[in-house]
Design a protein around this motif. Structure first.
Motif, PDB file in Angstrom:
ATOM      1  N   MET A 147     -16.246  36.220  25.821  1.00  0.00           N
ATOM      2  CA  MET A 147     -14.868  36.699  25.816  1.00  0.00           C
ATOM      3  C   MET A 147     -13.882  35.551  26.039  1.00  0.00           C
ATOM      4  SD  MET A 147     -15.112  40.394  27.709  1.00  0.00           S
ATOM      5  CE  MET A 147     -13.572  40.891  26.944  1.00  0.00           C
ATOM      6  N   HIS A 148     -12.932  35.410  25.112  1.00  0.00           N
ATOM      7  CA  HIS A 148     -11.874  34.385  25.162  1.00  0.00           C
ATOM      8  C   HIS A 148     -12.420  32.958  25.056  1.00  0.00           C
ATOM      9  CE1 HIS A 148      -8.528  37.021  25.854  1.00  0.00           C
ATOM     10  NE2 HIS A 148      -8.999  37.491  26.994  1.00  0.00           N
ATOM     11  N   PHE A 149     -13.718  32.803  24.759  1.00  0.00           N
ATOM     12  CA  PHE A 149     -14.332  31.489  24.909  1.00  0.00           C
ATOM     13  C   PHE A 149     -13.894  30.509  23.819  1.00  0.00           C
ATOM     14  CE2 PHE A 149     -18.588  29.269  26.123  1.00  0.00           C
ATOM     15  CZ  PHE A 149     -17.889  28.385  26.904  1.00  0.00           C
ATOM     16  N   ILE A 150     -14.360  30.687  22.580  1.00  0.00           N
ATOM     17  CA  ILE A 150     -13.968  29.742  21.532  1.00  0.00           C
ATOM     18  C   ILE A 150     -12.469  29.841  21.256  1.00  0.00           C
ATOM     19  CG2 ILE A 150     -14.414  31.263  19.558  1.00  0.00           C
ATOM     20  CD1 ILE A 150     -15.156  27.459  19.819  1.00  0.00           C
ATOM     21  N   ALA A 151     -11.879  31.004  21.553  1.00  0.00           N
ATOM     22  CA  ALA A 151     -10.429  31.159  21.358  1.00  0.00           C
ATOM     23  C   ALA A 151      -9.637  30.233  22.264  1.00  0.00           C
ATOM     24  CB  ALA A 151     -10.021  32.609  21.604  1.00  0.00           C
ATOM     25  N   SER A 152     -10.229  29.837  23.411  1.00  0.00           N
ATOM     26  CA  SER A 152      -9.520  28.915  24.299  1.00  0.00           C
ATOM     27  C   SER A 152      -9.294  27.564  23.614  1.00  0.00           C
ATOM     28  CB  SER A 152     -10.283  28.740  25.615  1.00  0.00           C
ATOM     29  OG  SER A 152     -11.533  28.111  25.402  1.00  0.00           O
ATOM     30  N   ALA A 153     -10.198  27.179  22.689  1.00  0.00           N
ATOM     31  CA  ALA A 153     -10.015  25.922  21.961  1.00  0.00           C
ATOM     32  C   ALA A 153      -8.770  25.989  21.086  1.00  0.00           C
ATOM     33  CB  ALA A 153     -11.247  25.623  21.117  1.00  0.00           C
ATOM     34  N   SER A 154      -8.566  27.117  20.403  1.00  0.00           N
ATOM     35  CA  SER A 154      -7.376  27.245  19.553  1.00  0.00           C
ATOM     36  C   SER A 154      -6.106  27.229  20.389  1.00  0.00           C
ATOM     37  CB  SER A 154      -7.447  28.526  18.714  1.00  0.00           C
ATOM     38  OG  SER A 154      -7.440  29.685  19.529  1.00  0.00           O
ATOM     39  N   ARG A 155      -6.171  27.809  21.595  1.00  0.00           N
ATOM     40  CA  ARG A 155      -4.990  27.787  22.467  1.00  0.00           C
ATOM     41  C   ARG A 155      -4.706  26.370  22.960  1.00  0.00           C
ATOM     42  NH1 ARG A 155      -7.751  32.541  24.611  1.00  0.00           N
ATOM     43  NH2 ARG A 155      -6.783  34.395  23.719  1.00  0.00           N
ATOM     44  N   ILE A 156      -5.768  25.658  23.329  1.00  0.00           N
ATOM     45  CA  ILE A 156      -5.600  24.278  23.795  1.00  0.00           C
ATOM     46  C   ILE A 156      -5.032  23.402  22.678  1.00  0.00           C
ATOM     47  CG2 ILE A 156      -6.897  22.216  24.500  1.00  0.00           C
ATOM     48  CD1 ILE A 156      -8.718  24.174  26.113  1.00  0.00           C
ATOM     49  N   MET A 157      -5.457  23.680  21.423  1.00  0.00           N
ATOM     50  CA  MET A 157      -4.962  22.927  20.269  1.00  0.00           C
ATOM     51  C   MET A 157      -3.629  23.461  19.757  1.00  0.00           C
ATOM     52  SD  MET A 157      -8.618  22.671  18.319  1.00  0.00           S
ATOM     53  CE  MET A 157      -8.035  21.718  16.909  1.00  0.00           C
ATOM     54  N   LYS A 158      -3.128  24.554  20.388  1.00  0.00           N
ATOM     55  CA  LYS A 158      -1.846  25.169  20.052  1.00  0.00           C
ATOM     56  C   LYS A 158      -1.809  25.671  18.612  1.00  0.00           C
ATOM     57  CE  LYS A 158       0.665  22.561  23.578  1.00  0.00           C
ATOM     58  NZ  LYS A 158       1.799  21.669  23.890  1.00  0.00           N
ATOM     59  N   LEU A 159      -2.929  26.237  18.170  1.00  0.00           N
ATOM     60  CA  LEU A 159      -2.985  26.876  16.851  1.00  0.00           C
ATOM     61  C   LEU A 159      -2.693  28.359  17.029  1.00  0.00           C
ATOM     62  CD1 LEU A 159      -6.208  25.198  15.396  1.00  0.00           C
ATOM     63  CD2 LEU A 159      -3.822  24.597  14.927  1.00  0.00           C
ATOM     64  N   LYS A 160      -1.876  28.907  16.154  1.00  0.00           N
ATOM     65  CA  LYS A 160      -1.447  30.298  16.291  1.00  0.00           C
ATOM     66  C   LYS A 160      -1.874  31.120  15.073  1.00  0.00           C
ATOM     67  CE  LYS A 160       2.658  29.080  18.999  1.00  0.00           C
ATOM     68  NZ  LYS A 160       4.139  29.140  19.067  1.00  0.00           N
ATOM     69  N   ARG A 161      -2.430  32.307  15.352  1.00  0.00           N
ATOM     70  CA  ARG A 161      -2.765  33.225  14.264  1.00  0.00           C
ATOM     71  C   ARG A 161      -1.481  33.647  13.552  1.00  0.00           C
ATOM     72  NH1 ARG A 161      -7.844  35.147  13.891  1.00  0.00           N
ATOM     73  NH2 ARG A 161      -9.229  34.953  15.705  1.00  0.00           N
ATOM     74  N   GLY A 162      -1.530  33.653  12.235  1.00  0.00           N
ATOM     75  CA  GLY A 162      -0.350  34.029  11.473  1.00  0.00           C
ATOM     76  C   GLY A 162       0.595  32.874  11.234  1.00  0.00           C
ATOM     77  N   GLY A 163       0.312  31.719  11.863  1.00  0.00           N
ATOM     78  CA  GLY A 163       1.167  30.557  11.669  1.00  0.00           C
ATOM     79  C   GLY A 163       0.900  29.894  10.328  1.00  0.00           C
ATOM     80  N   THR A 164       1.763  28.962   9.967  1.00  0.00           N
ATOM     81  CA  THR A 164       1.611  28.261   8.694  1.00  0.00           C
ATOM     82  C   THR A 164       1.416  26.775   8.938  1.00  0.00           C
ATOM     83  OG1 THR A 164       4.007  28.012   8.490  1.00  0.00           O
ATOM     84  CG2 THR A 164       3.006  29.948   7.453  1.00  0.00           C
ATOM     85  N   GLY A 165       0.801  26.104   7.955  1.00  0.00           N
ATOM     86  CA  GLY A 165       0.628  24.667   8.048  1.00  0.00           C
ATOM     87  C   GLY A 165      -0.338  24.270   9.148  1.00  0.00           C
ATOM     88  N   PRO A 166      -0.202  23.043   9.657  1.00  0.00           N
ATOM     89  CA  PRO A 166      -1.156  22.517  10.644  1.00  0.00           C
ATOM     90  C   PRO A 166      -1.144  23.250  11.974  1.00  0.00           C
ATOM     91  CG  PRO A 166       0.710  21.027  10.381  1.00  0.00           C
ATOM     92  CD  PRO A 166       0.830  22.044   9.301  1.00  0.00           C
ATOM     93  N   ASP A 167      -0.118  24.070  12.237  1.00  0.00           N
ATOM     94  CA  ASP A 167      -0.057  24.826  13.495  1.00  0.00           C
ATOM     95  C   ASP A 167      -0.611  26.242  13.353  1.00  0.00           C
ATOM     96  OD1 ASP A 167       1.160  22.684  14.797  1.00  0.00           O
ATOM     97  OD2 ASP A 167       3.169  23.339  14.186  1.00  0.00           O
ATOM     98  N   GLY A 168      -0.994  26.619  12.141  1.00  0.00           N
ATOM     99  CA  GLY A 168      -1.505  27.963  11.907  1.00  0.00           C
ATOM    100  C   GLY A 168      -3.024  28.005  11.948  1.00  0.00           C
ATOM    101  N   LEU A 169      -3.556  29.046  12.563  1.00  0.00           N
ATOM    102  CA  LEU A 169      -5.012  29.227  12.659  1.00  0.00           C
ATOM    103  C   LEU A 169      -5.483  30.096  11.497  1.00  0.00           C
ATOM    104  CD1 LEU A 169      -7.626  28.861  14.394  1.00  0.00           C
ATOM    105  CD2 LEU A 169      -7.021  31.015  15.507  1.00  0.00           C
ATOM    106  N   SER A 170      -6.368  29.544  10.662  1.00  0.00           N
ATOM    107  CA  SER A 170      -6.842  30.312   9.507  1.00  0.00           C
ATOM    108  C   SER A 170      -8.238  30.882   9.722  1.00  0.00           C
ATOM    109  CB  SER A 170      -6.845  29.445   8.246  1.00  0.00           C
ATOM    110  OG  SER A 170      -7.833  28.427   8.328  1.00  0.00           O
ATOM    111  N   MET A 171      -9.038  30.260  10.612  1.00  0.00           N
ATOM    112  CA  MET A 171     -10.393  30.771  10.826  1.00  0.00           C
ATOM    113  C   MET A 171     -10.886  30.375  12.212  1.00  0.00           C
ATOM    114  SD  MET A 171     -13.825  30.285   8.505  1.00  0.00           S
ATOM    115  CE  MET A 171     -15.368  31.075   8.965  1.00  0.00           C
ATOM    116  N   LEU A 172     -11.538  31.326  12.872  1.00  0.00           N
ATOM    117  CA  LEU A 172     -12.134  31.092  14.187  1.00  0.00           C
ATOM    118  C   LEU A 172     -13.419  31.898  14.258  1.00  0.00           C
ATOM    119  CD1 LEU A 172     -11.512  29.706  16.958  1.00  0.00           C
ATOM    120  CD2 LEU A 172     -10.605  31.898  17.708  1.00  0.00           C
TER     121      LEU A 172
END
Length: 322
Positions: A224-249
């Motif tokens: 729970m919340h485990f690999i998702a913590s990496a996207s938060r640390i990298m400041k990637l956001k679901r629904g975002g665009t470009g280098p700040d958007g998360l496309s796959m986790l």
């Protein structure tokens, strides 16, 4: 109705029991079948923690009760569907005096979707001990649960309608989960510059289970919340665009090392997470799970696919044949 009253009402809503989430049916000596499968909101497949925990229940049923689970290593090969039961096939690889090893293959529609190796040990409590100190965080009674944070966004008149819709879905899913979650520290940066996320987690309304099943429950919680913590640390956001958007986790592999045979998942556990490295479309996270009294219960690691909304260079076209 106040926020606290509404959250209390939500928390009294019917949720799935952890025993139901982990339950498997034995159909042969070394064969087991899932009875329920959960597809998380906007996920590619069945919740990985549930597959881990059901595989652990299957393996534990094939081991001498005198031996205690001490580690597991697993790979997620492809996404599981919630519409078809998963068959867990246990192979007895080793029967030693001090250690036993089991492999588990999870099969769905004739395809292996998950494999796990797990090891069981005859406990040696007389051996010397060492562990890291539990981080200093607010007590769980002082922390806000996830339901409250979702409600705050939903009830904020400034929230965008799509954001409200998203958090309404999250809220509905959260209150039906068998796991209760509170954020202890968000994006905490220590003196060395390491970013960590810390959560209090526990099972909702559960009796005191025997140690082997407690470890299976921890397998569920550990994802729970485990690999998702990496996207938060990298400041990637679901629904975002470009280098700040998360496309796959998506999780690739997962490991747990247990260092306590005496903990209660119905009491609060502190899950501390960090991300040492990410690159090439992958990220690794490490975690430590502590009991309220400071005992280090387990150490975890996970690697996953993590991609931003950016494309790589186009592949060169093949030269025309002469």
């Amino acid at each position: 109705m106040s926020d606290s009253e509404e959250v209390s009402s939500l928390n009294q809503a019917e949720h799935e029991q952890i025993s139901t989430s982990l339950e498997v049916e034995q159909i042969e000596v070394n064969l087991f079948r899932s009875k329920s499968l959960w597809l998380p909101m906007r996920a590619r497949g069945v919740f990985g923690g549930q597959v881990i925990s059901q595989a652990l229940v299957s393996a534990t049923n094939c081991v001498n009760p005198a031996l205690a689970l001490h580690s597991l290593h697993c790979y997620f090969l492809t996404s599981g569907s919630p519409s078809t039961p998963i068959i867990y096939s246990v192979e007895r690889l080793r029967e030693g005096k001090s250690y036993a090893t089991r492999s588990v293959k999870a099969v769905q529609n004739g395809n292996i979707i998950f494999i796990m190796l797990c090891s069981f040990q005859k406990p040696e409590p007389w051996q010397p001990k060492h562990q890291w100190t539990m981080p200093v965080v607010p007590r769980p009674e002082e922390c806000q649960d996830e339901e409250s944070s979702y409600l705050r966004v939903i009830q904020d008149p400034k929230s965008h309608p799509k954001l409200v819709e998203f958090f309404q879905e999250r809220l509905t899913e959260r209150v039906r989960s068998p796991i209760y979650v509170k954020l202890a520290k968000s994006h905490h940066i220590d003196k060395e510059g390491v970013v960590r996320y810390m959560y209090w987690m526990k099972v909702r309304d559960t009796p005191k289970y025997e140690p082997p099943f407690q470890k299976c429950i921890l397998g569920y919680i550990s994802d729970m919340h485990f690999i998702a913590s990496a996207s938060r640390i990298m400041k990637l956001k679901r629904g975002g665009t470009g280098p700040d958007g998360l496309s796959m986790l998506s999780t690739i592999d997962h490991a747990i090392w247990y260092y306590s045979n005496d903990f209660d998942a119905a009491d609060w556990l502190l899950y501390e997470m960090d991300c040492p490295s990410a690159g090439s479309g992958r990220a690794i996270v490490h975690g430590r799970i502590f009991a309220r009294d400071g005992t280090l219960v387990a150490v975890t690691s996970q690697e996953g696919v993590i991609r931003a909304n950016i494309r790589g260079p186009a592949e060169p076209k093949p030269s025309p044949k002469l």
